[in-house]
Motif scaffolding. Structure first.
Motif, mmCIF file in Angstrom:
data_model
loop_
_atom_site.group_PDB
_atom_site.id
_atom_site.type_symbol
_atom_site.label_atom_id
_atom_site.label_comp_id
_atom_site.label_asym_id
_atom_site.label_seq_id
_atom_site.Cartn_x
_atom_site.Cartn_y
_atom_site.Cartn_z
ATOM 1 N N ASN A 33 0.863 -1.191 0.000
ATOM 2 C CA ASN A 33 0.000 0.000 0.000
ATOM 3 C C ASN A 33 0.893 1.232 0.000
ATOM 4 N N GLU A 34 0.762 2.065 -1.021
ATOM 5 C CA GLU A 34 1.569 3.289 -1.086
ATOM 6 C C GLU A 34 0.728 4.428 -1.648
ATOM 7 N N LYS A 35 0.915 5.598 -1.069
ATOM 8 C CA LYS A 35 0.161 6.781 -1.483
ATOM 9 C C LYS A 35 1.121 7.942 -1.687
ATOM 10 N N VAL A 36 0.857 8.736 -2.750
ATOM 11 C CA VAL A 36 1.603 9.967 -2.992
ATOM 12 C C VAL A 36 0.576 11.100 -3.113
ATOM 13 N N LEU A 37 0.715 12.113 -2.264
ATOM 14 C CA LEU A 37 -0.182 13.273 -2.320
ATOM 15 C C LEU A 37 0.316 14.212 -3.407
ATOM 16 N N CYS A 38 -0.369 14.194 -4.571
ATOM 17 C CA CYS A 38 0.069 14.957 -5.744
ATOM 18 C C CYS A 38 -0.687 16.273 -5.924
ATOM 19 N N GLY A 39 -1.938 16.331 -5.464
ATOM 20 C CA GLY A 39 -2.721 17.558 -5.620
ATOM 21 C C GLY A 39 -3.102 17.853 -7.060
ATOM 22 N N LEU A 40 -3.473 16.836 -7.821
ATOM 23 C CA LEU A 40 -3.856 17.037 -9.221
ATOM 24 C C LEU A 40 -4.984 18.063 -9.374
ATOM 25 N N GLY A 41 -5.919 18.054 -8.426
ATOM 26 C CA GLY A 41 -7.094 18.913 -8.563
ATOM 27 C C GLY A 41 -6.975 20.256 -7.867
ATOM 28 N N ARG A 42 -5.767 20.651 -7.534
ATOM 29 C CA ARG A 42 -5.576 21.860 -6.728
ATOM 30 C C ARG A 42 -6.126 23.124 -7.381
ATOM 31 N N ASP A 64 -3.258 20.518 -12.010
ATOM 32 C CA ASP A 64 -2.093 21.231 -11.518
ATOM 33 C C ASP A 64 -0.828 20.706 -12.197
ATOM 34 N N THR A 65 0.007 21.614 -12.735
ATOM 35 C CA THR A 65 1.192 21.209 -13.513
ATOM 36 C C THR A 65 2.160 20.390 -12.678
ATOM 37 N N GLU A 66 2.480 20.867 -11.483
ATOM 38 C CA GLU A 66 3.387 20.112 -10.616
ATOM 39 C C GLU A 66 2.751 18.794 -10.194
ATOM 40 N N GLY A 67 1.432 18.829 -9.960
ATOM 41 C CA GLY A 67 0.728 17.611 -9.578
ATOM 42 C C GLY A 67 0.796 16.549 -10.660
ATOM 43 N N VAL A 68 0.677 16.969 -11.919
ATOM 44 C CA VAL A 68 0.771 16.032 -13.038
ATOM 45 C C VAL A 68 2.146 15.379 -13.069
ATOM 46 N N SER A 69 3.190 16.193 -12.883
ATOM 47 C CA SER A 69 4.556 15.662 -12.904
ATOM 48 C C SER A 69 4.758 14.647 -11.789
ATOM 49 N N ARG A 70 4.272 14.961 -10.600
ATOM 50 C CA ARG A 70 4.427 14.051 -9.457
ATOM 51 C C ARG A 70 3.613 12.773 -9.665
ATOM 52 N N ALA A 71 2.420 12.928 -10.235
ATOM 53 C CA ALA A 71 1.559 11.761 -10.445
ATOM 54 C C ALA A 71 2.166 10.801 -11.458
ATOM 55 N N LEU A 72 2.683 11.332 -12.560
ATOM 56 C CA LEU A 72 3.263 10.467 -13.584
ATOM 57 C C LEU A 72 4.504 9.748 -13.048
ATOM 58 N N ARG A 73 5.271 10.450 -12.229
ATOM 59 C CA ARG A 73 6.437 9.809 -11.607
ATOM 60 C C ARG A 73 5.997 8.672 -10.691
ATOM 61 N N ALA A 74 4.946 8.930 -9.914
ATOM 62 C CA ALA A 74 4.430 7.890 -9.014
ATOM 63 C C ALA A 74 3.905 6.699 -9.805
ATOM 64 N N LEU A 75 3.240 6.951 -10.933
ATOM 65 C CA LEU A 75 2.677 5.865 -11.727
ATOM 66 C C LEU A 75 3.770 4.981 -12.320
ATOM 67 N N ARG A 76 4.901 5.567 -12.689
ATOM 68 C CA ARG A 76 6.020 4.754 -13.194
ATOM 69 C C ARG A 76 6.490 3.802 -12.099
#
Length: 506
Positions: free
Chosen positions: A37-46, A55-67
């Motif tokens: 179980n792992e979670k990354v708080l990306c704030g896509l909907g900020r 959110d631009t930074e949120g997208v970058s963090r989310a894609l990194r987490a998905l990899r």
């Protein structure tokens, strides 16, 4: 019970408005066990309310987490990977572009849930994890709030509303007064909220879990288990009202609130407070299960869904950790006559708790005898199983504790758990603990004995038959332990040694 790992692990990737999460379960069964179980708080909907985009930074963090999540799912040999996305990806102008990138990374199709689908999966998560759920389900994310009515396993009145924590911060410009107006205006349009009056409200979402964790600390609650944590309505309303007036600086010094959750806590408390004033539920019940578990539940056959999640989880533990799962089932049948007239008669809920206690009675047999009781108490009290409320969980832990330590001894943790059960439940836990101790003296935790050595009531006596070829199992320790059990039932003990085998009446 369906055996685990017949099909292999199942991974769920949840792309939410605030967090992106991977959970890998050991199998898609009635009581799945999370193995990662792992979670990354990306704030896509900020910034969706103000910009219409993720959110631009949120997208970058989310894609990194998905990899990373893709590699982890492969490493854990997940046979199936389900990927869902919620409000932010659904509503943003650049949502389709982000989803296409996510699909390339994960090598899987991403299901973008509609608001109704979110609400329905959240409700199925409640059905999967809370026994006989009856009330409204609320799933608060970063971008939206889903509400749905659950009664008798049926769903109705589902709605999604743009009241997520990040969405409210963005739309109100960080002004709590304006946020309150937004929330009140949204709830004023829902005339069916009164259907929740006097029923439970099931709260899902990280912000509401953080609020509940803080309440546990403030009240010095004896059990640190979030699932099925219950706060009565008046208390919950006062606590939510207190939190929605707190500043970021005042929350910064509270260790129970992570820095990532600090900004959304007041807004989550605000939504809960205003919702409770409209709905007037009897209590808030926190759930750690939501749309991900609802998704797994939706994959099950009708036969698998009909199983009891508590009994399934306990049976699995008995199979993995006990000397004999069959003996645990036999123990359930053997103790049943104790809870018929003229003994303490069980309700259906008490019956399932007794069955669960029997399944858990031998799971710490490998521990050192000096620590076996404490270890069993901790393992059961904090066990990763659902389908039981906190008083029920405390009952199971105490029954396991008394089985190992005797029915008199209490240490600090067991004494704290006693606070969660009433006198009747405490007595039942002691009766079961005494019964387990007596049974163990003739079975040594092996199957095949208890079905031939039944218990029964005769007048003011509790009878235990030890017919041939089990007569030689009688001894001083057997007598002492059986006497303790009989005394708890206000009966005189009688062990009939060598008597012809007779089935107990009833």
């Amino acid at each position: 019970m369906a055996s685990r790992n017949d099909r292999g692990p199942v991974a769920v990737v949840d792309i939410g408005s605030n967090s992106v999460r991977l959970i890998v379960y050991d199998d898609a069964i009635r009581s799945p066990g999370p193995i990662y179980n792992e979670k990354v708080l990306c704030g896509l909907g900020r910034s969706i309310a103000s910009s219409g985009k993720l959110d631009t930074e949120g997208v970058s963090r989310a894609l990194r987490a998905l990899r990373r999540f893709r590699s982890l799912a492969d490493q854990l040999k997940a046979e199936r990977i389900e990927v869902i996305a919620t409000a932010a990806a659904r509503e943003a102008e650049n949502g389709p572009e982000f989803i296409a990138q996510a699909e390339r990374i994960l090598g899987r199709q991403v299901t973008v849930l509609s608001g109704t689908m979110e609400a329905e999966l959240a409700a199925l998560g409640i059905i999967a994890g809370i026994y006989a759920a009856d009330g409204f389900v609320g799933d608060l994310g970063g971008g939206s709030l889903e509400l749905i009515d659950v009664r008798g396993g049926r769903l109705s009145d589902a709605i999604t509303m743009p009241l997520g924590g990040l969405r409210l911060i963005d739309e109100s410009g960080g002004n709590m007064k304006k946020a309150r107006e937004i929330v009140d205006r949204a709830f004023s349009k829902l005339d069916w909220l009164e259907k929740g009056r006097g029923r439970d409200f099931y709260a899902i979402g990280g912000t509401w879990r953080a609020l509940a964790r803080l309440h546990m600390t403030q009240t010095n609650y004896p059990l640190r288990v979030m699932h099925n944590y219950r706060i009565e309505a008046d208390e919950a309303l006062k606590f939510a009202s207190l939190l929605d007036h707190q500043s970021q600086s005042s929350l910064a010094g509270i260790r129970d609130i992570s820095s990532a959750r600090r900004e959304t806590i007041p807004y989550g408390a605000l939504v809960l407070e205003r919702l409770m004033k409209q709905m007037k539920p009897r209590a808030i019940v926190v759930s750690v299960l939501g749309i991900r578990e609802g998704l797994l539940y939706n994959l099950l056959s009708d036969e698998e869904r009909a199983k009891d999640p508590l009994i399934e989880a306990c049976a699995y533990l008995a199979k993995q950790r006990s000397r004999s799962q069959q003996n645990a089932w036999e123990l359930s049948a053997w103790t049943e006559p104790l809870f018929r007239m003229p003994g303490p008669v069980e309700t259906p809920e008490q019956t399932r708790l007794r069955q669960a206690a029997c399944l858990l009675s031998d799971i710490t047999w490998r521990a050192h005898p000096d620590y076996r009781g404490a270890q069993c108490l901790n393992m059961v009290a904090h066990g990763d199983f659902v389908g039981v409320d906190h008083p029920g969980r405390a009952f199971l832990a105490l029954a396991a504790y008394y089985r190992n330590e005797g029915v008199i001894k209490n240490d600090e943790l067991s004494q704290r758990l006693v606070e969660l059960v009433d006198k009747e439940a405490l007595k039942r836990a002691r009766i079961l603990g005494a019964a387990f101790r007596a049974a163990h003296m003739v079975t040594a935790a092996m199957p095949g004995v208890l079905p031939h050595t039944p218990l029964s009531y005769e007048g003011n006596r509790l009878i235990w038959q030890l017919p041939e070829p089990y007569a030689n199992l009688e001894g001083e320790r057997v007598e002492r332990r059986f006497k303790t059990l009989a005394n708890l039932l206000d009966r005189e003990p009688e062990i009939r040694v060598g008597a012809p085998f007779q089935l107990a009446a009833g």
